[in-house]
Write a protein that holds these residues in place. Structure first.
Motif, short mmCIF file in Angstrom:
data_model
loop_
_atom_site.label_atom_id
_atom_site.label_comp_id
_atom_site.label_asym_id
_atom_site.label_seq_id
_atom_site.Cartn_x
_atom_site.Cartn_y
_atom_site.Cartn_z
N PRO A 154 -11.83 7.63 -9.27
CA PRO A 154 -12.11 9.03 -8.98
C PRO A 154 -11.41 9.45 -7.69
O PRO A 154 -11.30 8.66 -6.74
N VAL A 155 -10.94 10.68 -7.65
CA VAL A 155 -10.23 11.16 -6.46
C VAL A 155 -11.16 11.16 -5.25
O VAL A 155 -10.69 11.04 -4.11
N SER A 156 -12.46 11.24 -5.46
CA SER A 156 -13.40 11.23 -4.35
C SER A 156 -13.34 9.93 -3.55
O SER A 156 -13.83 9.87 -2.42
N GLU A 157 -12.77 8.86 -4.13
CA GLU A 157 -12.62 7.60 -3.40
C GLU A 157 -11.47 7.66 -2.40
O GLU A 157 -11.33 6.77 -1.56
N LEU A 158 -10.61 8.68 -2.50
CA LEU A 158 -9.43 8.77 -1.65
C LEU A 158 -9.73 9.55 -0.38
O LEU A 158 -10.50 10.50 -0.38
N ARG A 159 -9.06 9.15 0.69
CA ARG A 159 -9.08 9.91 1.94
C ARG A 159 -7.93 10.92 1.95
O ARG A 159 -8.09 12.06 2.36
N ARG A 160 -6.78 10.47 1.49
CA ARG A 160 -5.62 11.38 1.38
C ARG A 160 -4.56 10.71 0.54
O ARG A 160 -4.62 9.51 0.25
N ALA A 161 -3.53 11.48 0.15
CA ALA A 161 -2.37 10.96 -0.58
C ALA A 161 -1.12 11.52 0.09
O ALA A 161 -1.11 12.67 0.54
N GLN A 207 2.42 -8.95 1.30
CA GLN A 207 3.53 -8.08 0.89
C GLN A 207 3.06 -6.65 0.67
O GLN A 207 3.73 -5.68 1.06
N ARG A 208 1.87 -6.49 0.06
CA ARG A 208 1.37 -5.14 -0.22
C ARG A 208 1.02 -4.42 1.07
O ARG A 208 1.39 -3.26 1.27
N GLN A 209 0.31 -5.11 1.98
CA GLN A 209 -0.07 -4.45 3.23
C GLN A 209 1.14 -4.19 4.11
O GLN A 209 1.22 -3.16 4.79
N LEU A 244 1.65 7.16 -1.62
CA LEU A 244 0.77 6.35 -0.79
C LEU A 244 -0.67 6.85 -0.95
O LEU A 244 -0.95 8.03 -0.70
N LEU A 245 -1.55 5.97 -1.37
CA LEU A 245 -2.96 6.30 -1.55
C LEU A 245 -3.77 5.66 -0.43
O LEU A 245 -3.76 4.45 -0.26
N PHE A 246 -4.49 6.49 0.33
CA PHE A 246 -5.36 6.02 1.41
C PHE A 246 -6.80 6.16 0.94
O PHE A 246 -7.26 7.28 0.66
N PHE A 247 -7.51 5.05 0.83
CA PHE A 247 -8.88 5.07 0.33
C PHE A 247 -9.87 5.27 1.47
O PHE A 247 -9.64 4.84 2.60
N ARG A 248 -10.97 5.94 1.15
CA ARG A 248 -11.98 6.23 2.17
C ARG A 248 -12.64 4.97 2.70
O ARG A 248 -12.85 4.83 3.90
N GLU A 285 -13.31 -1.25 2.12
CA GLU A 285 -13.69 -2.32 1.19
C GLU A 285 -13.28 -2.02 -0.24
O GLU A 285 -13.61 -2.80 -1.14
N PHE A 286 -12.57 -0.92 -0.46
CA PHE A 286 -12.13 -0.63 -1.82
C PHE A 286 -11.11 -1.70 -2.23
O PHE A 286 -10.16 -1.99 -1.51
N VAL A 287 -11.33 -2.27 -3.40
CA VAL A 287 -10.54 -3.43 -3.85
C VAL A 287 -9.45 -3.01 -4.81
O VAL A 287 -9.70 -2.29 -5.79
N VAL A 288 -8.22 -3.43 -4.54
CA VAL A 288 -7.08 -3.23 -5.42
C VAL A 288 -6.46 -4.60 -5.69
O VAL A 288 -6.11 -5.32 -4.75
N ASN A 289 -6.37 -4.97 -6.94
CA ASN A 289 -5.83 -6.28 -7.32
C ASN A 289 -6.58 -7.42 -6.64
O ASN A 289 -5.99 -8.41 -6.21
N GLY A 290 -7.89 -7.26 -6.52
CA GLY A 290 -8.71 -8.33 -5.98
C GLY A 290 -8.74 -8.43 -4.47
O GLY A 290 -9.33 -9.36 -3.93
N VAL A 291 -8.10 -7.48 -3.76
CA VAL A 291 -8.02 -7.53 -2.30
C VAL A 291 -8.50 -6.21 -1.72
O VAL A 291 -8.12 -5.14 -2.19
N ALA A 292 -9.35 -6.27 -0.69
CA ALA A 292 -9.80 -5.05 -0.01
C ALA A 292 -8.63 -4.37 0.68
O ALA A 292 -7.78 -5.02 1.28
N THR A 293 -8.57 -3.05 0.59
CA THR A 293 -7.44 -2.31 1.16
C THR A 293 -7.47 -2.31 2.69
O THR A 293 -6.42 -2.23 3.33
N GLU A 294 -8.67 -2.33 3.28
CA GLU A 294 -8.81 -2.37 4.74
C GLU A 294 -8.01 -1.26 5.42
O GLU A 294 -7.36 -1.46 6.43
N HIS A 295 -8.07 -0.06 4.84
CA HIS A 295 -7.41 1.15 5.36
C HIS A 295 -5.89 1.12 5.25
O HIS A 295 -5.22 2.03 5.74
N HIS A 296 -5.31 0.09 4.64
CA HIS A 296 -3.87 0.10 4.40
C HIS A 296 -3.59 0.97 3.18
O HIS A 296 -4.31 0.92 2.18
N PRO A 297 -2.54 1.78 3.21
CA PRO A 297 -2.22 2.58 2.03
C PRO A 297 -1.75 1.71 0.87
O PRO A 297 -1.08 0.69 1.07
#
Length: 303
Positions: A42-49, A291-293, A62-66, A69-81
């Motif tokens: 849901p877009v509500s999970e995003l802080r900005r794009a 590599q992703r971060q 670039l997707l910045f999650f609010r 702890e939001f997990v992408v591919n099994g790894v928390a984003t930790e505010h990284h886009p």
């Protein structure tokens, strides 16, 4: 493209993936087996794009999650886009999609008619000195004020004219007893020796860790980006109410439009890069998340 119910679906087709946006959701569909990012959020999970350009001429959404702890591919984003790579020939379609996402995020910041009245009350004279009604009401909800009367009195004048005090709770931090206060603007820790503050816009969430056994302290854990603050007390009743008020404060900041983090400076990004490299050297980050971060940090410098 029109979807069911009349909503509009936007699609961007790249050679490696498809990005779709509509009905409040962002969906990515990899087209190659070795592609990395498949999302349905849901877009509500995003802080900005944002839209960025890589050194080799590709573009990236670039997707910045609010939540860190939001997990992408099994790894928390930790505010990284999270970057979604596309070819330069679809830049216009990608820009239109990013603008649509940003418009929806902006729409979500509109005021709700049922929003509580958080108009800060003035200081009023009393036999005990100047007092604010919001501080007094919050103190009345505390299970006990016997050990924090001095700190509550201090909050009466520490609270600024532009903030409303939501809740108070007795708490210890870093070995110091004191009082925590959550306002519509700040998180405060008030002790006999000092006052610490943190803007609500920097906070992510709070959780209460109940005591594992009788006679053990409860913990209020507040997350602020990569920092975790832990406050302790013997009875968690006030902590549960405080955590809910902190969540509300974050929502109010989001509605007011001030929760969106400022664009990181070059110094911030360089510090993030140094920390990431050090974690990789120590074996704390594996190849794929590194590599992703790293890609997210480098792309953020050009966004």
């Amino acid at each position: 493209m029109a979807g069911q119910g009349g909503w509009i679906m936007l699609e961007v087709w790249g050679r490696r993936n498809i990005i779709r946006f509509g009905a409040g959701r962002l969906v990515t569909q990899p087209l190659q087996a070795d592609d990395d990012t498949a999302l349905d959020v849901p877009v509500s999970e995003l802080r900005r794009a944002r839209l960025a350009t890589t050194d080799d001429g590709r573009i990236a959404v670039l997707l910045f999650f609010r939540s860190p702890e939001f997990v992408v591919n099994g790894v928390a984003t930790e505010h990284h886009p999270v970057p979604l790579f596309l070819e330069p020939e679809v830049r216009e379609q990608a820009a239109e999609l990013v603008r649509a996402v940003e418009r929806e995020l902006l729409d979500a910041q509109r005021f709700s008619p049922s929003r509580p009245d958080f108009t800060p009350p003035p200081l009023e004279p009393s036999p005990h000195g100047p007092m604010r009604r919001d501080v007094t009401w919050a103190a009345q909800r505390m299970r006990s004020t016997a050990h924090t009367l001095r700190e509550i009195t201090a909050v009466q004048t520490i609270a600024r004219p532009d903030e409303y005090v939501l809740e108070l709770a007795q708490a210890g931090y870093a070995g110091m007893p004191g009082l925590i206060a959550i306002t519509t603007v700040r998180l405060l820790f008030v002790s006999a020796a000092t006052v610490h503050e943190l803007p609500v816009a920097a906070l992510d969430r709070a959780e209460v860790v109940d005591p594992p056994a009788p006679g053990v302290v409860a913990t209020l854990r507040v997350r602020a980006h990569s920092t975790v603050l832990e406050f302790i007390d013997w009875v968690p009743m006030d902590f549960a109410r405080f955590a809910e008020a902190l969540r509300l404060a974050c929502e109010v900041q989001h509605v007011d439009g001030s929760v969106v983090a400022a664009r990181p400076s070059s110094a911030d990004l360089f510090a993030e890069w140094q920390l990431l490299v050090e974690h990789r050297r120590l074996g704390m980050v594996e190849d794929e998340p590194f590599q992703r971060q790293a890609a997210g940090i480098l792309l953020a410098t050009t966004s």
